[in-house]
Design a protein around this motif. Sequence first.
Motif, mmCIF file in Angstrom:
data_model
loop_
_atom_site.group_PDB
_atom_site.id
_atom_site.type_symbol
_atom_site.label_atom_id
_atom_site.label_comp_id
_atom_site.label_asym_id
_atom_site.label_seq_id
_atom_site.Cartn_x
_atom_site.Cartn_y
_atom_site.Cartn_z
ATOM 1 N N THR A 20 0.843 -1.202 0.000
ATOM 2 C CA THR A 20 0.000 0.000 0.000
ATOM 3 C C THR A 20 0.874 1.247 0.000
ATOM 4 O OG1 THR A 20 -0.128 0.262 2.413
ATOM 5 C CG2 THR A 20 -1.735 -1.226 1.378
ATOM 6 N N GLU A 21 0.268 2.350 -0.440
ATOM 7 C CA GLU A 21 1.000 3.613 -0.471
ATOM 8 C C GLU A 21 1.401 4.052 0.931
ATOM 9 O OE1 GLU A 21 0.096 8.277 -1.515
ATOM 10 O OE2 GLU A 21 -0.787 6.737 -2.815
ATOM 11 N N LEU A 22 0.502 3.845 1.891
ATOM 12 C CA LEU A 22 0.810 4.239 3.258
ATOM 13 C C LEU A 22 2.013 3.477 3.807
ATOM 14 C CD1 LEU A 22 -2.745 4.644 4.767
ATOM 15 C CD2 LEU A 22 -0.998 6.402 4.600
ATOM 16 N N ALA A 68 -0.134 7.684 -6.791
ATOM 17 C CA ALA A 68 -0.911 8.871 -6.442
ATOM 18 C C ALA A 68 -0.120 10.171 -6.524
ATOM 19 C CB ALA A 68 -1.492 8.707 -5.040
ATOM 20 N N MET A 69 1.144 10.114 -6.887
ATOM 21 C CA MET A 69 1.959 11.335 -6.959
ATOM 22 C C MET A 69 1.474 12.229 -8.101
ATOM 23 S SD MET A 69 5.716 9.558 -6.476
ATOM 24 C CE MET A 69 6.642 11.047 -6.110
ATOM 25 N N SER A 70 1.635 13.523 -7.934
ATOM 26 C CA SER A 70 1.295 14.450 -9.014
ATOM 27 C C SER A 70 2.260 14.236 -10.171
ATOM 28 C CB SER A 70 1.389 15.892 -8.521
ATOM 29 O OG SER A 70 2.739 16.214 -8.214
ATOM 30 N N GLY A 120 8.288 2.132 -2.834
ATOM 31 C CA GLY A 120 7.119 2.314 -3.686
ATOM 32 C C GLY A 120 6.131 1.185 -3.546
ATOM 33 N N THR A 121 5.125 1.235 -4.385
ATOM 34 C CA THR A 121 4.074 0.225 -4.419
ATOM 35 C C THR A 121 4.196 -0.559 -5.726
ATOM 36 O OG1 THR A 121 2.582 1.833 -5.421
ATOM 37 C CG2 THR A 121 2.527 1.650 -3.017
ATOM 38 N N HIS A 122 3.057 -1.126 -6.174
ATOM 39 C CA HIS A 122 3.043 -1.815 -7.467
ATOM 40 C C HIS A 122 3.514 -0.901 -8.592
ATOM 41 C CE1 HIS A 122 0.178 -3.997 -4.957
ATOM 42 N NE2 HIS A 122 0.364 -5.045 -5.718
ATOM 43 N N ALA A 123 3.477 0.406 -8.361
ATOM 44 C CA ALA A 123 3.920 1.356 -9.390
ATOM 45 C C ALA A 123 5.355 1.075 -9.824
ATOM 46 C CB ALA A 123 3.805 2.785 -8.861
ATOM 47 N N LEU A 124 6.146 0.432 -8.964
ATOM 48 C CA LEU A 124 7.551 0.173 -9.279
ATOM 49 C C LEU A 124 7.728 -0.808 -10.432
ATOM 50 C CD1 LEU A 124 8.987 -0.122 -5.657
ATOM 51 C CD2 LEU A 124 9.342 1.771 -7.259
ATOM 52 N N ALA A 171 -4.551 7.457 6.921
ATOM 53 C CA ALA A 171 -3.715 8.647 7.075
ATOM 54 C C ALA A 171 -4.282 9.570 8.151
ATOM 55 C CB ALA A 171 -3.612 9.383 5.743
ATOM 56 N N ARG A 172 -5.603 9.711 8.209
ATOM 57 C CA ARG A 172 -6.239 10.544 9.240
ATOM 58 C C ARG A 172 -5.996 9.958 10.625
ATOM 59 N NH1 ARG A 172 -12.251 11.284 8.523
ATOM 60 N NH2 ARG A 172 -11.900 12.778 10.230
ATOM 61 N N PHE A 173 -6.077 8.628 10.715
ATOM 62 C CA PHE A 173 -5.828 7.977 12.007
ATOM 63 C C PHE A 173 -4.366 8.165 12.418
ATOM 64 C CE2 PHE A 173 -5.111 4.066 14.616
ATOM 65 C CZ PHE A 173 -5.988 4.382 15.638
ATOM 66 N N ALA A 174 -3.460 7.975 11.462
ATOM 67 C CA ALA A 174 -2.037 8.125 11.756
ATOM 68 C C ALA A 174 -1.700 9.554 12.162
ATOM 69 C CB ALA A 174 -1.206 7.711 10.541
ATOM 70 N N ALA A 175 -2.435 10.528 11.606
ATOM 71 C CA ALA A 175 -2.182 11.938 11.917
ATOM 72 C C ALA A 175 -2.845 12.377 13.215
ATOM 73 C CB ALA A 175 -2.671 12.813 10.764
#
Length: 681
Positions: A319-321, A347-349, A370-374, A525-529
């Motif tokens: 996962t990205e996280l 998800a990067m711009s 990275g993720t599967h994007a690699l 991400a909200r939980f981690a933050a």
Amino acid sequence: MTSAKPLTPDSPVSALPGFGPKRAKAAEKLGLFRLSDFLTLYPRDYEDRTHIYRLAQAPEGVKACFRLTASTDAVLSRVKGGMQLVKLRAFDETGSVDITFFNRPYIRSQLRRGQEYIFYGRAEWFGTRLTMVNPLFEAVGKEGSATGRILPVYPLTAGLTNGLIESGVRRALEICPPPESPIPAGVEQRYKLPDAGEALRQIHFPDSAEQAFQASRRFAFEELFVYSCASKSLKQQAKTRIERRLRSVDPNEFFAALPFAPTNAQRRAVAESFFDMTGDTRMNRLVQGDVGSGKTLVAAACAWLCWRNGRQAVLMAPTELLARQHQKTLTKLLEPFGMTVGLIVSAMSPPHKRQALQNAADGTFDVICGTHALIQGNVAFRDAALFIIDEQHRFGVAQRTELAKKQPDGHMLVMSATPIPRTLSLIIFGDLDLSVIDEMPAGRKPIETYCVGEDKRRRVQSFLLKQVADGGQAYVVCPLIEEGEDPSRPSAVQYAEDLSRALPQLRVGVLHGRMAGAEKDEVMARFAAGELDVLVATSVIEVGIDVPNANLMIIENAESFGLSQLHQFRGRVGRGQRQSYCILIRRGPKVPRLEVIANTSDGFKVAEEDLRLRGPGDFFGRRQHGLPAFRFADRAADLNLFRAAAAAAEDVFRRDPALESHPVLKARVEAMLSDDGVKLN
């Protein structure tokens, strides 16, 4: 008028008696296209009609055969809602039973007072009366009787009956030649396995329950044997010679720069990995360790070795996280050496991704997370020497292989936080060398674990409030996603709503497997933050991001999870400085096996106990280890069979590593690997 063509193994299903074009189309949903396909549509269950019970000895909770005389006529009635009922009473010399058929009005004409029938169904007490609902039946003495046989129960789809499938299987057994066995004859004899043809007959139409069991074990052995040979083929293929050996470097230089002392287990895993990486063949190693045991440090040390040799390392997470978490952790460990850890995720711009791709390709990044994007075609590395796979069971062999293609001489290090009983390692990790981190870092506080009944729910909620008030955060795991799947078990969605109403001061989020990937990442991400106090989740949380502030894990309906899974849930907490807690809430009386979790923090001991209590079938049935979907090994194998299959594969492979003398076995191995997108060289 021309006669029908004789049937052959390749005859289409539509050529079979009783199968027209419409039913043949329905059969395709079951994987039935040709006559020979019926051979491998194995029964999902059996109906044992070999024993006829008296009503007074009716087995509790299971279907059975009863020889009964109808004492009344079958009477048709209608009840509110339009439902039609057919009722009658039947008896034997030990008692009587009330029989009801729902919405089957035609049955009234098939049953006659005074006649004897064999009923097959479940006899249950309803008040003071013994009852049966919708039993199967046939007249005593009826030709072609099912009574006295063990009947196969096949997977079905709309438009097909069990009898129709059974007729197709019988024709297939008559016409198709016996299957070729991938198991050498000597192995079959040594382990007293029935031959493939006899096992196939007995798996479909067993002469006895024992014959069905032996046939299932034979096919379970076959699956495990072929899988073991495939693993050994992969391992052999991975051990290819490499031209550019890495120069050996003393790992103590790396350890000396750390702000803490590594455990002996971490040092051992690093030494084993360095030995492989500085050899003349590609490393293909798995680092297995409990949650929090420090596997990432081993990955960091191996990346450092690559850097000292002027080369790169790549880490792929599911996962990205998790990829971002690894980038953060590796940066802390490697930045003091002057190393740069980059990130490539989908998800990067576009501008950031273009720059990241450039940095990976020109060597600006020493380590790329990275993720599967690699594994995408536009991702290139300047000179990668190591590929690290995190949570290896989340990736198939094909994905690992695809990443490795980016650099033919790149070493492979895969990591897993899922403790596997050592007794099963021969099967699961057959294609990998294994390093086990069986020691926790010093100073890590043990997680206090308690098992309570539902009567303690208010106290649990009060404890939850106290932990949040003190600055902590909590997970709540529920077995289901939505209400209605099983009214007796709590669902994540409904639990989150109820908790928000009961404790409105809490900020509650929900996470489950039906959510889109981006949505799940956002919630985590909200939980981690720290934007959420409580995260209510299903088992999707089993592998998740590191949230050091989370110090409370509540598991609802804990008895519905396996011990190893409960241990994984518990591992989500205990990652920071706060004292952490895990509370197992059970429904009903005490469950002895849950006390194992309460009293044991060692994941390997938990896994061994899980294996002892549930057996390897259930253990593998959870599909957490990247294994194929076994048809028989999941339910018919015990530990002795696992060991025997692995030993037999080892013996065959030692004598014939290319499997040239075993063409049927070689074909099966190649077919299994091709299903994973892998080809043998």
